[in-house]
Each structure stands twice: as structure tokens, then as C-alpha cells.
Enzyme design. Structure first.
Site, mmCIF file in Angstrom:
data_model
loop_
_atom_site.group_PDB
_atom_site.id
_atom_site.type_symbol
_atom_site.label_atom_id
_atom_site.label_comp_id
_atom_site.label_asym_id
_atom_site.label_seq_id
_atom_site.Cartn_x
_atom_site.Cartn_y
_atom_site.Cartn_z
ATOM 1 N N CYS A 130 26.553 -32.173 -11.433
ATOM 2 C CA CYS A 130 26.908 -32.679 -12.763
ATOM 3 C C CYS A 130 26.512 -34.132 -12.977
ATOM 4 O O CYS A 130 26.384 -34.577 -14.118
ATOM 5 C CB CYS A 130 28.409 -32.555 -12.993
ATOM 6 S SG CYS A 130 29.081 -30.908 -12.779
ATOM 7 N N ILE A 131 26.339 -34.895 -11.903
ATOM 8 C CA ILE A 131 26.080 -36.326 -12.060
ATOM 9 C C ILE A 131 24.634 -36.686 -11.752
ATOM 10 O O ILE A 131 24.273 -37.866 -11.751
ATOM 11 C CB ILE A 131 27.048 -37.177 -11.214
ATOM 12 C CG1 ILE A 131 26.813 -37.005 -9.718
ATOM 13 C CG2 ILE A 131 28.492 -36.832 -11.561
ATOM 14 C CD1 ILE A 131 27.652 -37.954 -8.862
#
Length: 339
Positions: free
Chosen positions: A331-332
Site C-alpha cells: 500500500c505504501i
């Protein structure tokens, strides 16, 4: 020639990330812990390829102190720090690179989210790279899609078809737009994401696929498995595995499903269910950066990914702080393919 999104295991030019700043997700001690966690991921990825961190103005000094000297920093206004979702989805026609700029509305306009600046980050990153942006009218995030590079894309009904993002869109309309932007021809739909990814469980995405299932090669999908029958994801995961095994990809291959068991921890200290998942990993040049949870199953998961990616180094990075903010390592991070 048609633009397409390469698979994550294709060569990268670099990885893009966004630095946590003070907001509803990150406050006080949580912010400091999150910055250390983001830095750990960035340094793990940097072992294999260049990393650029987008940092809000005025925060570059603190970021540099944690990131070290060999990670690039650019300053742009941010609301949050989930580059997979706010950044561009890079596509290529084989000779040139372009960026898909989805509409971003704070994961379905959730009450804790703000997105005035994040809605512009995809185009800003594309400008920094020097490539054109292909705007889409679809509300979507990078964590809501996963491709095999051979024409198949994974989606979840509660993301692209949910009223919080795309009210009135039909499944056929979503598929048409996704295929046009990603160069895919076949969509495999999961009904929903993991339980803790929805209210009232905290900072969820309303069902991103990249915590549930992901391609790990042509015709191969890694799928989250919850062995504990007390966890509400137990039956959901069984249904997902059976459904995926019944599918064929865009090339007509029967899907091979590799189940990856969840960590043994099933609840947070306050009793809430966790959505700890090893599926939310990141594949980079010569490496796989894998979520760790200080759990007996960390090494089991690492062994599975070593077998899936022979020749790549699997690096475990503690992701519990990242999950507390609503996501994981995938997600990052956002890959910029090499052309």
C-alpha cells in the site's frame, strides 16, 4: 500500440513512496512510529532499486534523518502517505511510459480521510517523471487492482462497484474502463475484502484486493488463508480460494492458487479482528519485501515467497505499525516500470 500495466515482477526504474505527516491517521507517537516503519520499508526496497520519497514541505529534514542519504526526496503537498493508492498507475506501450490518473476520493469519501492534495499526486508524480497522464473518470486506487501483465486483472466488487466510489456504474462499464486503461481483457472479481478493511474497524479501504489475492506469475495467484475458524475471514478465504481455482486467466490458463496462511494473531489488544496478511508484499528488482508480524508464520510465508520468486531475496520488514494505519507494504509503494 496499446498501453498496458506490466506485472510487478517486471523490471522497475524506481519505487515511489509518500512520507507520513500529521493527520487523522498519524498523530503523536503513532506518527513517529509510522515514519520509522515507512523508512524501514524504503531502505529495504533501496537495496534493490532507487526510491523517491514525496515529502510535504517543511518535513524533508526529518525524513532525511530517518531515510539516510541514498533515497531521493521531493517536496509536494500531501494529505496521507499511501502512494499505491494516491500515486499514478504506470503503463507502457513498450517504447514509452505513461501514467493513469484515477479519481481519488479518500477511499470512498470516508469521514476520517482528507484528499485535497492527494487527489493531485498522481499527476504531479507523472510530471516529475516526465510522462503523460491518462485521466480516468473511475474512482479507483492502485491497491484495488492487481495484474498479471498477460491481460488479467483482479478486482473486488465492494471497491469499484461500491456506491461510495462509483455509484451507478455497472460491472461491464467498470471492466471497459479498467481494460482500456490497463490493457487487460479479463477481470476476475472477488466479492469483498477482509473484515477489518471495513467500518467500524478503523482506517480501511472498503475491500482492496491487494491484501487478499495477488498474481505471483503467469497463471499463479497467492491468496490469503485464515486457518482460525473463529475469525470472520475464515469462510471468506475458503470461498475465495475455491472461486479462484475455478477461474481461467486471459490466456486460458487454469489459475493455480497458492494459499498463504495468516499470522497466528487474530485480534488486537482491544479485541478487534486484525487483517494481518502476507499477501500485501512488494516485488522489486531482485527482491521481495514481505510484511512481518513477529509471528511464527513469518518464516513460513517467507519460504512460500522464496519458492515463488527463486533468485530474488525475500526481506521481512515489521509491518504492524503500517497495518495499524490501514494498510501494508504494498500500500505504501508504487513501481515505475523500466522501459
Amino acid at each position: 500500440m496499446t498501453f498496458r500495466m506490466p506485472p510487478e515482477w517486471a523490471p522497475h526504474e524506481r519505487t515511489w513512496m509518500a512520507w507520513p505527516g500529521p493527520n487523522a491517521t498519524f498523530t503523536g507517537d503513532d506518527l513517529a512510529e509510522s515514519r520509522r516503519a515507512w523508512a524501514s520499508v524504503a531502505r529495504a526496497v533501496r537495496r534493490f532499486e532507487p526510491v523517491t520519497m514525496v515529502v510535504s514541505p517543511g518535513q524533508a529534514g526529518g525524513a532525511r534523518a530517518l531515510l539516510g542519504p541514498d533515497i531521493d526526496i521531493v517536496q509536494r503537498e500531501l494529505d496521507d502517505a499511501w502512494m499505491r493508492d494516491i500515486g499514478p498507475t504506470f503503463v507502457t506501450d513498450g517504447t514509452q511510459l505513461a501514467a493513469v490518473d484515477w479519481v481519488f476520493n479518500g477511499w470512498g469519501a470516508q469521514e476520517w480521510a482528507s484528499w485535497e492534495h492527494d487527489a493531485k499526486i498522481a499527476r504531479l508524480v507523472a510530471d516529475l517523471v516526465g510522462v503523460p497522464s491518462h485521466s480516468s473518470p473511475l474512482v479507483n486506487e492502485g491497491g484495488g487492482i492487481h495484474v498479471d501483465g498477460d491481460g488479467t486483472v483482479l478486482l473486488t466488487e465492494t471497491v469499484q462497484l461500491g456506491p461510495e466510489r462509483n455509484p451507478g456504474w455497472t460491472k461491464e462499464e467498470v471492466e471497459t474502463e479498467i481494460h482500456a486503461k490497463l490493457g487487460t481483457t479479463r477481470a476476475i472479481w472477488l466479492k469483498r475484502g477482509l473484515t477489518a478493511d471495513y467500518p467500524p474497524h478503523g482506517y480501511g479501504t472498503l475491500g482492496h484486493v491487494d491484501i487478499v489475492a495477488a498474481f505471483a506469475g503467469p497463471g499463479v495467484i497467492v491468496a490469503h488463508s485464515q486457518p482460525d475458524p473463529a475469525h470472520p475471514d475464515h469462510e471468506l478465504c475458503k470461498e475465495n480460494v475455491e472461486m479462484l481455482k475455478s477461474q481461467k486467466d486471459a490466456r486460458g490458463r487454469r489459475i493455480e492458487v497458492v494459499e498463504v496462511p495468516a499470522p497466528t494473531v487474530v485480534r488486537e489488544e482491544d479485541g478487534a479482528w486484525v487483517d494481518y496478511s502476507y499477501i500485501n508484499h512488494y516485488v522489486c528488482n531482485g527482491g521481495v519485501v514481505l510484511c512481518a508480524f513477529d509471528d511464527p508464520r513469518d518464516e513460513i510465508a517467507a519460504g512460500i515467497f522464496r519458492s515463488l520468486y527463486p533468485g530474488r531475496t525475500v526481506t521481512l520488514v515489521d509491518a504492524r505499525t503500517i497495518f495499524a494505519g490501514g494498510g501494508g507494504i504494498h500500500c505504501i509503494t508504487q513501481q515505475q516500470p523500466r522501459v
